[in-house]
Scaffold this motif. Structure first.
Motif, PDB file in Angstrom:
ATOM      1  N   PHE A 136      24.692 -26.661 -32.337  1.00 27.41           N
ATOM      2  CA  PHE A 136      25.515 -25.577 -32.884  1.00 27.41           C
ATOM      3  C   PHE A 136      25.168 -24.247 -32.224  1.00 27.41           C
ATOM      4  O   PHE A 136      26.066 -23.504 -31.780  1.00 27.41           O
ATOM      5  CB  PHE A 136      25.309 -25.505 -34.395  1.00 27.41           C
ATOM      6  N   LEU A 137      23.888 -23.908 -32.137  1.00 33.12           N
ATOM      7  CA  LEU A 137      23.470 -22.612 -31.611  1.00 33.12           C
ATOM      8  C   LEU A 137      23.712 -22.510 -30.108  1.00 33.12           C
ATOM      9  O   LEU A 137      24.121 -21.449 -29.609  1.00 33.12           O
ATOM     10  CB  LEU A 137      21.996 -22.373 -31.930  1.00 33.12           C
ATOM     11  N   VAL A 138      23.461 -23.588 -29.377  1.00 31.09           N
ATOM     12  CA  VAL A 138      23.666 -23.550 -27.919  1.00 31.09           C
ATOM     13  C   VAL A 138      25.135 -23.326 -27.588  1.00 31.09           C
ATOM     14  O   VAL A 138      25.484 -22.479 -26.748  1.00 31.09           O
ATOM     15  CB  VAL A 138      23.155 -24.856 -27.275  1.00 31.09           C
ATOM     16  N   PHE A 139      26.027 -24.042 -28.255  1.00 27.77           N
ATOM     17  CA  PHE A 139      27.449 -23.890 -27.953  1.00 27.77           C
ATOM     18  C   PHE A 139      28.011 -22.591 -28.527  1.00 27.77           C
ATOM     19  O   PHE A 139      28.997 -22.067 -27.994  1.00 27.77           O
ATOM     20  CB  PHE A 139      28.231 -25.101 -28.468  1.00 27.77           C
ATOM     21  N   PHE A 140      27.409 -22.066 -29.595  1.00 28.47           N
ATOM     22  CA  PHE A 140      27.814 -20.733 -30.047  1.00 28.47           C
ATOM     23  C   PHE A 140      27.488 -19.697 -28.987  1.00 28.47           C
ATOM     24  O   PHE A 140      28.294 -18.776 -28.732  1.00 28.47           O
ATOM     25  CB  PHE A 140      27.102 -20.381 -31.358  1.00 28.47           C
ATOM     26  N   LEU A 141      26.327 -19.803 -28.363  1.00 22.73           N
ATOM     27  CA  LEU A 141      25.962 -18.885 -27.292  1.00 22.73           C
ATOM     28  C   LEU A 141      26.949 -18.973 -26.134  1.00 22.73           C
ATOM     29  O   LEU A 141      27.388 -17.951 -25.595  1.00 22.73           O
ATOM     30  CB  LEU A 141      24.540 -19.196 -26.815  1.00 22.73           C
ATOM     31  N   LEU A 142      27.315 -20.196 -25.751  1.00 23.67           N
ATOM     32  CA  LEU A 142      28.258 -20.371 -24.646  1.00 23.67           C
ATOM     33  C   LEU A 142      29.646 -19.847 -25.007  1.00 23.67           C
ATOM     34  O   LEU A 142      30.377 -19.358 -24.141  1.00 23.67           O
ATOM     35  CB  LEU A 142      28.335 -21.854 -24.269  1.00 23.67           C
ATOM     36  N   HIS A 143      30.005 -19.951 -26.268  1.00 22.88           N
ATOM     37  CA  HIS A 143      31.335 -19.487 -26.694  1.00 22.88           C
ATOM     38  C   HIS A 143      31.393 -17.967 -26.853  1.00 22.88           C
ATOM     39  O   HIS A 143      32.309 -17.311 -26.357  1.00 22.88           O
ATOM     40  CB  HIS A 143      31.709 -20.157 -28.015  1.00 22.88           C
ATOM     41  N   ALA A 144      30.401 -17.400 -27.528  1.00 24.57           N
ATOM     42  CA  ALA A 144      30.453 -15.972 -27.854  1.00 24.57           C
ATOM     43  C   ALA A 144      29.934 -15.089 -26.734  1.00 24.57           C
ATOM     44  O   ALA A 144      30.329 -13.921 -26.627  1.00 24.57           O
ATOM     45  CB  ALA A 144      29.655 -15.710 -29.139  1.00 24.57           C
ATOM     46  N   GLY A 145      29.022 -15.601 -25.906  1.00 24.88           N
ATOM     47  CA  GLY A 145      28.445 -14.775 -24.850  1.00 24.88           C
ATOM     48  C   GLY A 145      27.128 -14.150 -25.271  1.00 24.88           C
ATOM     49  O   GLY A 145      26.777 -14.113 -26.455  1.00 24.88           O
ATOM     50  N   ASP A 146      26.406 -13.643 -24.276  1.00 23.85           N
ATOM     51  CA  ASP A 146      25.052 -13.157 -24.544  1.00 23.85           C
ATOM     52  C   ASP A 146      25.037 -11.911 -25.420  1.00 23.85           C
ATOM     53  O   ASP A 146      24.149 -11.743 -26.264  1.00 23.85           O
ATOM     54  CB  ASP A 146      24.311 -12.895 -23.229  1.00 23.85           C
ATOM     55  N   ARG A 147      26.009 -11.008 -25.270  1.00 20.61           N
ATOM     56  CA  ARG A 147      25.982  -9.775 -26.052  1.00 20.61           C
ATOM     57  C   ARG A 147      26.151 -10.060 -27.543  1.00 20.61           C
ATOM     58  O   ARG A 147      25.488  -9.438 -28.380  1.00 20.61           O
ATOM     59  CB  ARG A 147      27.072  -8.823 -25.571  1.00 20.61           C
ATOM     60  N   HIS A 148      27.020 -10.973 -27.905  1.00 20.19           N
ATOM     61  CA  HIS A 148      27.179 -11.337 -29.312  1.00 20.19           C
ATOM     62  C   HIS A 148      25.974 -12.132 -29.802  1.00 20.19           C
ATOM     63  O   HIS A 148      25.603 -12.037 -30.971  1.00 20.19           O
ATOM     64  CB  HIS A 148      28.459 -12.157 -29.512  1.00 20.19           C
TER      65      HIS A 148
ATOM     66  N   ILE B  64      34.472 -19.099 -23.802  1.00 18.86           N
ATOM     67  CA  ILE B  64      34.642 -20.507 -23.459  1.00 18.86           C
ATOM     68  C   ILE B  64      35.169 -21.201 -24.707  1.00 18.86           C
ATOM     69  O   ILE B  64      34.432 -21.456 -25.652  1.00 18.86           O
ATOM     70  CB  ILE B  64      33.317 -21.123 -22.978  1.00 18.86           C
ATOM     71  N   TYR B  65      36.466 -21.499 -24.723  1.00 21.32           N
ATOM     72  CA  TYR B  65      37.108 -21.992 -25.935  1.00 21.32           C
ATOM     73  C   TYR B  65      36.600 -23.374 -26.337  1.00 21.32           C
ATOM     74  O   TYR B  65      36.427 -23.657 -27.527  1.00 21.32           O
ATOM     75  CB  TYR B  65      38.631 -22.031 -25.743  1.00 21.32           C
ATOM     76  N   LEU B  66      36.366 -24.237 -25.367  1.00 25.46           N
ATOM     77  CA  LEU B  66      35.899 -25.587 -25.677  1.00 25.46           C
ATOM     78  C   LEU B  66      34.542 -25.544 -26.376  1.00 25.46           C
ATOM     79  O   LEU B  66      34.289 -26.324 -27.309  1.00 25.46           O
ATOM     80  CB  LEU B  66      35.813 -26.421 -24.397  1.00 25.46           C
TER      81      LEU B  66
ATOM     82  N   TRP C 136      28.426 -17.859 -18.127  1.00 28.08           N
ATOM     83  CA  TRP C 136      27.454 -18.756 -18.740  1.00 28.08           C
ATOM     84  C   TRP C 136      26.096 -18.709 -18.049  1.00 28.08           C
ATOM     85  O   TRP C 136      25.120 -19.261 -18.573  1.00 28.08           O
ATOM     86  CB  TRP C 136      27.977 -20.186 -18.785  1.00 28.08           C
ATOM     87  N   VAL C 137      25.998 -18.066 -16.902  1.00 27.86           N
ATOM     88  CA  VAL C 137      24.695 -17.945 -16.235  1.00 27.86           C
ATOM     89  C   VAL C 137      23.738 -17.124 -17.097  1.00 27.86           C
ATOM     90  O   VAL C 137      22.567 -17.477 -17.278  1.00 27.86           O
ATOM     91  CB  VAL C 137      24.861 -17.306 -14.839  1.00 27.86           C
ATOM     92  N   ALA C 138      24.234 -16.009 -17.653  1.00 26.91           N
ATOM     93  CA  ALA C 138      23.399 -15.187 -18.532  1.00 26.91           C
ATOM     94  C   ALA C 138      22.964 -15.970 -19.764  1.00 26.91           C
ATOM     95  O   ALA C 138      21.834 -15.802 -20.258  1.00 26.91           O
ATOM     96  CB  ALA C 138      24.156 -13.930 -18.952  1.00 26.91           C
ATOM     97  N   ASP C 139      23.838 -16.863 -20.247  1.00 29.34           N
ATOM     98  CA  ASP C 139      23.479 -17.683 -21.404  1.00 29.34           C
ATOM     99  C   ASP C 139      22.356 -18.659 -21.064  1.00 29.34           C
ATOM    100  O   ASP C 139      21.416 -18.845 -21.850  1.00 29.34           O
ATOM    101  CB  ASP C 139      24.703 -18.452 -21.901  1.00 29.34           C
ATOM    102  N   ILE C 140      22.439 -19.265 -19.898  1.00 31.44           N
ATOM    103  CA  ILE C 140      21.398 -20.214 -19.470  1.00 31.44           C
ATOM    104  C   ILE C 140      20.068 -19.491 -19.286  1.00 31.44           C
ATOM    105  O   ILE C 140      19.002 -20.035 -19.606  1.00 31.44           O
ATOM    106  CB  ILE C 140      21.820 -20.915 -18.171  1.00 31.44           C
ATOM    107  N   LEU C 141      20.111 -18.264 -18.802  1.00 26.84           N
ATOM    108  CA  LEU C 141      18.874 -17.505 -18.610  1.00 26.84           C
ATOM    109  C   LEU C 141      18.216 -17.179 -19.951  1.00 26.84           C
ATOM    110  O   LEU C 141      16.983 -17.175 -20.058  1.00 26.84           O
ATOM    111  CB  LEU C 141      19.161 -16.218 -17.835  1.00 26.84           C
ATOM    112  N   ILE C 142      19.026 -16.891 -20.987  1.00 27.69           N
ATOM    113  CA  ILE C 142      18.474 -16.655 -22.322  1.00 27.69           C
ATOM    114  C   ILE C 142      17.778 -17.914 -22.840  1.00 27.69           C
ATOM    115  O   ILE C 142      16.648 -17.857 -23.342  1.00 27.69           O
ATOM    116  CB  ILE C 142      19.588 -16.214 -23.289  1.00 27.69           C
ATOM    117  N   ILE C 143      18.446 -19.061 -22.689  1.00 26.50           N
ATOM    118  CA  ILE C 143      17.869 -20.322 -23.168  1.00 26.50           C
ATOM    119  C   ILE C 143      16.571 -20.633 -22.426  1.00 26.50           C
ATOM    120  O   ILE C 143      15.559 -21.008 -23.042  1.00 26.50           O
ATOM    121  CB  ILE C 143      18.884 -21.469 -22.999  1.00 26.50           C
ATOM    122  N   SER C 144      16.580 -20.447 -21.106  1.00 27.73           N
ATOM    123  CA  SER C 144      15.390 -20.747 -20.300  1.00 27.73           C
ATOM    124  C   SER C 144      14.227 -19.829 -20.671  1.00 27.73           C
ATOM    125  O   SER C 144      13.090 -20.281 -20.835  1.00 27.73           O
ATOM    126  CB  SER C 144      15.715 -20.608 -18.814  1.00 27.73           C
ATOM    127  N   SER C 145      14.508 -18.555 -20.812  1.00 28.36           N
ATOM    128  CA  SER C 145      13.451 -17.599 -21.172  1.00 28.36           C
ATOM    129  C   SER C 145      12.884 -17.910 -22.550  1.00 28.36           C
ATOM    130  O   SER C 145      11.665 -17.812 -22.771  1.00 28.36           O
ATOM    131  CB  SER C 145      14.006 -16.171 -21.146  1.00 28.36           C
TER     132      SER C 145
END
Length: 727
Positions: A276-288, A236-238, A596-605
């Motif tokens: 910073f950390l939330v948008f890094f997760l959305l940009h890089a993805g859960d594996r990174h 997610i470039y933005l 981004w669904v996997a990212d939201i699940l990481i944040i929620s957990s």
């Protein structure tokens, strides 16, 4: 013998886990690891664990486990170091200053070697990645890029991975309760500079990564389409652009020119790390994100435990105003709270600022002062000046109208053992308010002398060189005047040399100047009802247990959420044995749900795991507080007696020296002290301006005999320690 064996076992386990985690970073850029890891993730998809559980266990949990084991290790290690002397070793030279420069500061051999290996690792990662990319480079039809543009884009992408490597280590140096660096004997205030180095490197790599990507989009005329795109799958470039902008804002406002003059701006802007950390997760993805999640996990848990530790607030019992515009604050302390000399504490006064925390060195000894804790505050900034004015206003008001000052305390944090006792002799060099950590050492010595146990050993000689601008600062030594008298019963000999740089000879003795400079004004606040004492951090065992609870809770909820909200992609018609069938199963979830669904699940957990851990921590905190309210009257009377006794000390021994009109020649002072302690192991502690630290470090480097192993003549070994009291 049993505890010693457990300590060795824990140390070996930490080394194995750390080596395994570092090996992952070395192997990750290789094709071998890529093939093996994809096969492992494919196998894990068909299990309850899932690929996300595998990623968390392999990439994240080793660092958390090292932190947990390290806490137990520190607790056991502190029981066995009280009687140990500092041992000479050829490897000990690597921990002493090797490079002293105003540009890079004071660097030891270990630090230089670590920086070199980290740079080598970054070069290896970049070379391996980019060489593999260039061998399989094909033009992108979607963007219609030229070959040079495509190569430059791949270089920019790989610089993003270098920023990721820095981010993985960025938060580890600033942990306090879960401090990983304490295992290496590095305290929080000393490890902050590693955070600064890593942050600067990360911003440089990330800026090149982002700016180069925007440049390629610009020359290919796709920048308007790509810069605002929020993709359903993939990068997610933005989100990456927001991450870079926020990171630059945090870095710019943390520069020394802003941090020292406008601390409030630095403090508030640094809390943008959440964005910073939330948008890094959305940009890089859960594996990174799992690669850097260990530091984030420990930092957030550490932050949570520190918030709970500072609750409930206590009150300042009394204060003393020194003529040099220094305030001594007396705070209530639980009798069970023990801390070592040179410890620091963090303080927040809501009446001045609801959010700002400031660190101060503790000047009292928990061995002597069972119910109180003291800190000295030099009032030369906005926050400290507001504190001084508040107390000054209370002093001028009637006793009945004095208002108590609520205060939140976090800490104390300090070394796990009495490390300064491990040397034959001590040389202390202080400048101005830098005397504060040494006061705690001086206060600890009488208690150690009176212990009577053979497990406590003291340096035979202690020399304190104290450099001040005005003689008013000499009054700060008044609380240690009993030790300055050097009674014959004292097991260690203390000599004080004071250098007053901006005043001329006055003809008074040290004892007379102490009595004159110690004409302080005392304020005893009118407190009504019981108050809570400072209990300090949770026990190391419980802190390790809370980290384990948070890890397990996160993994359980992550697995549950993925099974509920993410389609499994399994084909119920039969088994697929071919690679194409496996590949289709791996891609199925991505096709059915956005990335981004996997990212939201990481944040929620993660939020749920922190909430569950908070409940356990609150219960533990409540159990400590419910039966330990401080008896207000007895505390107040005890401190009044202590203040009265401080002001009526006897005459100080006249062997101490006071010099006026110039700075000390530290080279000559070192030579004299070395002649008096020929061939001994000397601990050199310095607390003061950076120029003073650099001078002392250079002298330790020149005069220490630790490099001259083959010389038959016994040379003194100087062990250098710089104490930082401002962050």
């Amino acid at each position: 013998m049993g505890k010693a064996a457990v300590v060795i076992l824990l140390k070996v386990l930490m080394i194995l886990l750390s080596t395994a985690w570092l090996s992952l970073w070395l192997l990750k850029p290789t094709n071998l690891w890529t093939r093996k890891w994809k096969a492992a993730e494919s196998s894990a998809r068909n299990t309850v664990f899932g690929y996300y559980g595998l990623d968390f266990t392999v990439y994240t949990f080793p660092v958390i486990a090292v932190a947990m084991i390290g806490l137990v290790y520190l607790k056991l290690q502190s029981w066995g170091q009280r009687n140990s002397r500092q041992i000479r070793s050829s490897t000990a030279a690597f921990s002493n200053p090797l490079v002293t420069s105003s540009l890079v500061g004071i660097l030891s051999g270990v630090e230089i070697l670590s920086v070199f290996l980290f740079i080598l690792f970054l070069a290896w990662t970049f070379y391996t990645r980019i060489s593999h990319d260039f061998t399989k480079l094909t033009p992108m039809e979607s963007l219609k890029l030229d070959l040079w543009q495509l190569k430059f884009l791949r270089v920019a992408t790989r610089f993003g991975l270098l920023a990721e490597a820095c981010l993985a280590l960025l938060l580890l140096p600033i942990l306090r309760e879960l401090a990983v660096f304490r295992i290496l004997g590095i305290q929080f205030e000393a490890s902050v500079r590693y955070h600064i180095w890593l942050g600067t490197a990360m911003i440089c790599f990330a800026t090149f990564h982002g700016a180069s990507t925007l440049f390629i989009w610009g020359v290919s005329h796709y920048i308007q389409d790509e810069i605002t795109k929020w993709q359903r799958t993939g990068r997610i470039y933005l989100a990456g652009e927001i991450t870079l902008v926020v990171g630059l804002v945090m870095w710019i406002t943390s520069l020394p020119q802003i941090r020292r003059k406008r601390f409030e701006i630095f403090y508030y802007m640094h809390h943008l790390y959440i964005i910073f950390l939330v948008f890094f997760l959305l940009h890089a993805g859960d594996r990174h994100f799992y690669m850097i999640f260990a530091g984030v996990f420990l930092f957030c848990l550490d932050k949570l435990l520190r918030i709970l530790q500072s609750w409930p607030q206590t009150h300042i019992l009394s204060a003393r105003l020194y003529p040099c515009k220094v305030v001594e604050l007396i705070l209530p302390k639980d009798t069970g709270l023990k801390y070592t000399p040179t410890s620091i504490t963090f303080m927040k006064i809501p009446s001045i600022s609801r959010f700002q925390w400031h660190s101060f060195s503790i000047t009292s000894s928990s061995t002597i002062d069972h119910h109180t804790m003291s800190v000295l505050v030099k009032c030369d900034g906005r926050w400290t000046t507001s504190l001084y004015d508040n107390i000054r206003a209370q002093l001028d008001s009637d006793a009945d109208k004095m208002k108590p000052i609520p205060v939140a305390i976090e800490g104390p944090y300090g070394p796990s053992s009495l490390t300064f006792l491990r040397y034959d002799n001590l040389l202390l060099v202080a400048g101005g308010i830098g005397i504060t950590p040494f006061l705690s050492i001086l206060h600890e010595i009488p208690a150690t002398q009176g212990n009577g146990s053979s497990r406590y050993r003291l340096p035979s000689r202690i020399q304190l060189i104290y450099v001040v601008k005005k003689s008013q600062y000499i009054g700060l030594l008044q609380s240690a005047s009993s030790l300055l008298q050097n009674h014959p019963s004292n097991k260690c000999h203390l000599k004080l040399k004071v250098f007053v740089t901006q005043e001329k000879q006055c003809g008074a003795t040290l004892g007379e100047m102490l009595n004159e400079a110690s004409q302080v004004q005392s304020v005893h606040f009118g407190l009504k009802g019981p108050i809570y004492a400072i209990h300090g951090p949770q026990s190391l065992y419980w802190t390790a247990a809370l980290a384990g609870i948070a890890s397990i809770t996160f993994l359980v909820f992550l697995i549950c959420f993925n099974h509920i909200f993410v389609p499994s992609g399994k084909n119920t018609s039969g088994h697929h044995s071919s690679k194409q069938a496996v590949s289709s199963k791996m891609k199925a979830p991505k096709e059915k749900s956005p990335s981004w669904v996997a990212d939201i699940l990481i944040i929620s957990s993660f939020i749920i795991s922190l909430a569950c851990t908070s409940l356990v921590a609150i219960v533990l905190r409540w159990r400590r507080l419910k039966k330990e309210e401080v008896p207000l009257v007895s505390l107040k009377e005890e401190k009044v007696q202590q203040l009265s006794s401080i002001e009526t000390k006897g005459v100080v021994e006249e062997e101490h020296e006071v010099h006026f009109g110039g700075r000390p020649n530290l080279k000559d002072e070192f030579s004299k002290f070395l002649n008096e302690t020929n061939g001994s192991d000397i601990g050199v502690l310095v607390s003061g301006p950076e120029t003073m630290k650099e001078t002392v470090a250079s002298l330790c480097q020149q005069k220490s005999g630790c490099f001259q192993i083959g010389n038959k003549e016994k040379k003194p070994y100087l062990s250098f320690h710089a104490l930082t009291f401002t962050l």
